[in-house]
Scaffold this motif. Structure first.
Motif, PDB file in Angstrom:
ATOM      1  N   ASN A  55      29.595  11.716 -37.278  1.00 22.42           N
ATOM      2  CA  ASN A  55      29.986  11.360 -35.914  1.00 22.42           C
ATOM      3  C   ASN A  55      31.311  10.608 -35.875  1.00 22.42           C
ATOM      4  OD1 ASN A  55      27.791  12.584 -34.693  1.00 22.42           O
ATOM      5  ND2 ASN A  55      26.533  10.740 -34.730  1.00 22.42           N
ATOM      6  N   ILE A  56      31.580   9.798 -36.888  1.00 29.12           N
ATOM      7  CA  ILE A  56      32.865   9.096 -36.947  1.00 29.12           C
ATOM      8  C   ILE A  56      34.006  10.102 -37.078  1.00 29.12           C
ATOM      9  CG2 ILE A  56      34.317   7.610 -38.397  1.00 29.12           C
ATOM     10  CD1 ILE A  56      31.802   5.927 -38.950  1.00 29.12           C
ATOM     11  N   PHE A  84      33.523   9.570 -48.350  1.00 29.09           N
ATOM     12  CA  PHE A  84      34.934   9.669 -48.715  1.00 29.09           C
ATOM     13  C   PHE A  84      35.707  10.602 -47.794  1.00 29.09           C
ATOM     14  CE2 PHE A  84      33.307   7.895 -52.723  1.00 29.09           C
ATOM     15  CZ  PHE A  84      34.181   6.821 -52.840  1.00 29.09           C
ATOM     16  N   LEU A  85      35.049  11.626 -47.248  1.00 27.49           N
ATOM     17  CA  LEU A  85      35.731  12.467 -46.264  1.00 27.49           C
ATOM     18  C   LEU A  85      35.927  11.721 -44.943  1.00 27.49           C
ATOM     19  CD1 LEU A  85      34.135  15.965 -46.935  1.00 27.49           C
ATOM     20  CD2 LEU A  85      36.534  15.323 -47.210  1.00 27.49           C
ATOM     21  N   THR A  86      35.002  10.830 -44.616  1.00 24.91           N
ATOM     22  CA  THR A  86      35.182   9.988 -43.427  1.00 24.91           C
ATOM     23  C   THR A  86      36.361   9.042 -43.609  1.00 24.91           C
ATOM     24  OG1 THR A  86      32.808  10.060 -42.923  1.00 24.91           O
ATOM     25  CG2 THR A  86      34.083   8.291 -41.920  1.00 24.91           C
ATOM     26  N   VAL A  87      36.440   8.407 -44.773  1.00 27.34           N
ATOM     27  CA  VAL A  87      37.566   7.505 -45.065  1.00 27.34           C
ATOM     28  C   VAL A  87      38.881   8.282 -45.025  1.00 27.34           C
ATOM     29  CG1 VAL A  87      38.628   6.056 -46.847  1.00 27.34           C
ATOM     30  CG2 VAL A  87      36.165   5.885 -46.397  1.00 27.34           C
ATOM     31  N   PHE A  88      38.893   9.470 -45.627  1.00 30.00           N
ATOM     32  CA  PHE A  88      40.107  10.295 -45.616  1.00 30.00           C
ATOM     33  C   PHE A  88      40.510  10.644 -44.187  1.00 30.00           C
ATOM     34  CE2 PHE A  88      41.916  14.592 -45.387  1.00 30.00           C
ATOM     35  CZ  PHE A  88      43.099  14.397 -46.091  1.00 30.00           C
ATOM     36  N   SER A  89      39.546  11.029 -43.350  1.00 26.21           N
ATOM     37  CA  SER A  89      39.830  11.404 -41.967  1.00 26.21           C
ATOM     38  C   SER A  89      40.439  10.236 -41.194  1.00 26.21           C
ATOM     39  CB  SER A  89      38.543  11.866 -41.266  1.00 26.21           C
ATOM     40  OG  SER A  89      37.943  12.932 -41.958  1.00 26.21           O
ATOM     41  N   ILE A 112      44.985  19.618 -35.400  1.00 23.67           N
ATOM     42  CA  ILE A 112      44.481  18.655 -36.390  1.00 23.67           C
ATOM     43  C   ILE A 112      43.095  18.153 -35.991  1.00 23.67           C
ATOM     44  CG2 ILE A 112      44.866  16.364 -37.392  1.00 23.67           C
ATOM     45  CD1 ILE A 112      47.871  16.955 -37.243  1.00 23.67           C
ATOM     46  N   GLY A 113      42.901  17.865 -34.700  1.00 25.49           N
ATOM     47  CA  GLY A 113      41.579  17.439 -34.231  1.00 25.49           C
ATOM     48  C   GLY A 113      40.524  18.495 -34.477  1.00 25.49           C
ATOM     49  N   ALA A 114      40.870  19.768 -34.212  1.00 25.83           N
ATOM     50  CA  ALA A 114      39.935  20.869 -34.447  1.00 25.83           C
ATOM     51  C   ALA A 114      39.625  21.016 -35.936  1.00 25.83           C
ATOM     52  CB  ALA A 114      40.525  22.167 -33.899  1.00 25.83           C
ATOM     53  N   SER A 115      40.631  20.805 -36.794  1.00 22.31           N
ATOM     54  CA  SER A 115      40.426  20.917 -38.249  1.00 22.31           C
ATOM     55  C   SER A 115      39.393  19.914 -38.741  1.00 22.31           C
ATOM     56  CB  SER A 115      41.748  20.707 -38.986  1.00 22.31           C
ATOM     57  OG  SER A 115      42.669  21.717 -38.680  1.00 22.31           O
ATOM     58  N   PHE A 116      39.495  18.683 -38.289  1.00 17.48           N
ATOM     59  CA  PHE A 116      38.535  17.675 -38.727  1.00 17.48           C
ATOM     60  C   PHE A 116      37.148  17.914 -38.121  1.00 17.48           C
ATOM     61  CE2 PHE A 116      42.352  15.271 -39.960  1.00 17.48           C
ATOM     62  CZ  PHE A 116      41.962  14.910 -41.238  1.00 17.48           C
ATOM     63  N   ALA A 117      37.085  18.505 -36.939  1.00 21.30           N
ATOM     64  CA  ALA A 117      35.783  18.911 -36.393  1.00 21.30           C
ATOM     65  C   ALA A 117      35.162  19.979 -37.285  1.00 21.30           C
ATOM     66  CB  ALA A 117      35.960  19.431 -34.967  1.00 21.30           C
TER      67      ALA A 117
END
Length: 321
Positions: free
Chosen positions: A45-46, A159-164, A207-212
């Motif tokens: 969710n983050i 770690f993917l959350t931290v990267f995002s 970029i927003g869509a990529s992280f989604a």
């Protein structure tokens, strides 16, 4: 720059300490299976809230189709791991690229719209993605894509959350991010100053869509299934609620709201009929007493607490005099 780098390194060190503590508690079963699931959901969710905030909060657009890009990442990642036997990292990257590409293709024509028109367009596009998936037998159709291996764990999501978070934070603090913020503040003035508004709106949307898409791949590989019912308008509304509750233009706010609302959902797991009532009441109270959200467009920092402390001290002195 040195101060910013030092602050980032300290934050990363704190993240590593947090990871070590949480992983130890999970390994020794101090944190049970139910709360492990919710911790994974918090991280997912983050990612979703921070990436949507880049579009809605920092660039000033109004997208409510984020769940559609999450679905693209979930299904693309599942196809690669189940059908093609690809490594999980490749599946996550493919989910991000495919969702980002779709965001780019969709963003070019739709981001010339503004306000309510853009909201309706993104809502419709999110539903188009979901209905299209419903009619593709290769990925399970209406039954969903089942048999996905559970490759997502706390390490991956953390770690993917931290990267995002760090990727979007550094983007916002770059010249590209400043251009996005200028569009939010006054698009006409930004264009008059030479900012290519369409380019930067499409960039933020992509970029927003990529992280989604990343969040979707993590989601499907944790719950064993990717089902169209998981990516409806209500899912997009949940993500938007986190962004609005935390504050448009605040990464700290998105993180806080994602944690808060996920815990509220977990606490109300036995009373699902009350979940949306609580959500609605929280938003009504927030709009009445703090319409800018919990953090507004500010970020959580030690300076914020220092200013609050100084403000309290001055108030106390004035009362004493």
């Amino acid at each position: 720059m040195r101060e910013v780098t030092k602050r980032d390194l300290l934050t990363l060190a704190a993240c590593l300490v947090l990871y070590a503590v949480m992983q130890t508690l999970i390994e020794f079963n101090v944190i049970g299976a139910f709360w492990q699931l919710n911790i994974v959901l918090i991280c997912i969710n983050i990612i979703l809230a921070v990436s949507l905030n880049l579009i809605n909060g920092f660039t000033g657009q109004f997208s409510i189709g984020h769940a559609g890009f999450m679905a693209v990442g979930a299904y693309m990642g599942a196809v690669l791991t189940v059908k093609m036997q690809m490594p999980f990292l490749v599946a996550i990257a493919a989910g991000a690229v495919s969702a980002g590409f779709l965001g780019f293709v969709i963003g070019l024509p739709t981001l010339r719209l503004n306000g309510d028109y853009l909201a309706i367009a993104t809502l419709g596009l999110g539903e188009i993605i979901r209905i299209t998936i419903l009619n593709i037998p290769y990925v399970g159709g209406a039954s969903g894509f089942m048999g996905i291996p559970r490759l997502t764990n706390f390490t991956w999501v953390f770690f993917l959350t931290v990267f995002s978070i760090f990727f979007i934070k550094n983007l916002i603090n770059s010249t590209h991010g400043r251009a996005c913020i200028s569009i939010r503040e006054n698009e006409i003035a930004a264009e008059a100053m030479g900012v290519d508004t369409t380019k930067y709106k499409v960039l933020a949307f992509t970029i927003g869509a990529s992280f989604a898409g990343v969040a979707g791949a993590l989601f499907s590989h944790y719950f064993y299934i990717a089902h169209p019912a998981s990516f409806t308008f209500m899912r997009s509304f949940d993500i938007l609620t986190m962004v609005v509750l935390g504050g448009l233009g605040s990464i700290s706010g998105s993180i806080t709201a994602a944690i808060l609302l996920t815990f509220v959902s977990a606490a109300l797991a036995s009373y699902p009929e009350w979940r949306m009532v609580i959500y609605s009441l929280m938003l009504i109270v927030l709009m009445l007493y703090r319409p800018q959200g919990l953090f507004g467009n500010k970020e959580l920092s030690l300076k914020m607490f220092g200013s609050l402390k100084r403000g309290g001290g001055k108030s106390g002195t004035a009362q004493g005099n």
